[in-house]
Design an enzyme around this catalytic site. Structure first.
Site, PDB file in Angstrom:
ATOM      1  N   GLY A 148       0.836  -1.194   0.000  1.00 40.09           N
ATOM      2  CA  GLY A 148       0.000   0.000   0.000  1.00 40.09           C
ATOM      3  C   GLY A 148       0.865   1.234   0.000  1.00 40.09           C
ATOM      4  N   CYS A 149       0.378   2.287   0.581  1.00 40.68           N
ATOM      5  CA  CYS A 149       1.102   3.551   0.636  1.00 40.68           C
ATOM      6  C   CYS A 149       2.447   3.355   1.330  1.00 40.68           C
ATOM      7  CB  CYS A 149       0.268   4.588   1.388  1.00 40.68           C
ATOM      8  SG  CYS A 149       1.130   6.149   1.605  1.00 40.68           S
ATOM      9  N   PHE A 150       3.513   3.813   0.697  1.00 46.52           N
ATOM     10  CA  PHE A 150       4.828   3.609   1.294  1.00 46.52           C
ATOM     11  C   PHE A 150       5.012   4.355   2.607  1.00 46.52           C
ATOM     12  CE2 PHE A 150       6.505   6.118  -2.661  1.00 46.52           C
ATOM     13  CZ  PHE A 150       5.946   7.313  -2.251  1.00 46.52           C
ATOM     14  N   TRP A 151       4.246   5.420   2.845  1.00 43.56           N
ATOM     15  CA  TRP A 151       4.359   6.118   4.128  1.00 43.56           C
ATOM     16  C   TRP A 151       4.019   5.182   5.285  1.00 43.56           C
ATOM     17  CZ3 TRP A 151       0.673  10.657   2.551  1.00 43.56           C
ATOM     18  CH2 TRP A 151       1.279  11.436   1.549  1.00 43.56           C
ATOM     19  N   CYS A 152       3.019   4.323   5.078  1.00 41.52           N
ATOM     20  CA  CYS A 152       2.576   3.400   6.130  1.00 41.52           C
ATOM     21  C   CYS A 152       3.637   2.351   6.430  1.00 41.52           C
ATOM     22  CB  CYS A 152       1.296   2.686   5.701  1.00 41.52           C
ATOM     23  SG  CYS A 152      -0.149   3.752   5.504  1.00 41.52           S
TER      24      CYS A 152
END
Length: 179
Positions: free
Chosen positions: A12-16
């Site tokens: 998913g989102c790389f920030w997570c």
């Protein structure tokens, strides 16, 4: 001499995923980027429009004396849903797919074995759809994506989507946290 290894994950989102891995002791670097596609040097905008074939990923460098690859796999499968095709929470598109980009034959073997064990144990209600394939090329994301949660913890997306993953890591992997 400290021995390190790298591993690349898309969940998913790389920030997570970046924020979750940064919690662990033995992690020396986590870099957000792109992998799995066929467009060289993609931009965030290009990846988001879904035409590059790339997934948002993180490349994790870890000390092998502190963590092993299986530890990273356990965290990875804890902080994202490996049963949804091209989706993680509110994020939809192939760039958010569940993927492990292996950097050695041993990582390939261990990742496949780990997924087989999860499936045998019926760890999830639905089949695991995580892609497992050798890493071709990793492209580092733009500077503003690096350490995003650390720099923007109160940003609404981070507060709703990233913070719960970090909390889950802190609770489930308390014995593996950095000081």
């Amino acid at each position: 001499m400290t021995t390190t290894e790298t591993a690349t994950f898309g969940g998913g989102c790389f920030w997570c995923i970046e924020a979750a891995f940064k919690e662990l002791d033995g992690i020396t670097d986590v870099t957000s980027g792109y992998a799995g596609g066929d467009v060289p040097n993609p931009s965030y905008e290009e990846v988001c429009n879904g035409t590059t074939g790339h997934a948002e990923v993180v490349r994790v460098t870890f000390e092998t004396a502190v963590l092993d690859y299986e530890d990273l796999l356990e965290v990875f499968f804890t902080v994202h849903d490996p049963t949804t095709v091209d989706r993680q929470g509110p994020d939809v598109g192939s760039q958010y797919r569940s993927a492990i980009y292996t950097e050695s034959d041993e990582q390939q073997r261990l990742a496949e074995q780990f997924v087989d064990e999860l499936e045998s144990a019926e760890a999830f209600d639905d089949p695991i759809v995580t892609e497992i394939e050798p890493l071709d090329t990793f492209y580092e994301a733009e500077a503003y994506h690096q350490d995003y949660f650390e720099k923007n913890p109160n940003q609404p997306y981070c507060a709703v989507n990233v913070a719960p993953k970090v909390k889950k890591v802190r609770e489930k992997f308390a014995d593996k946290l950095a000081n």
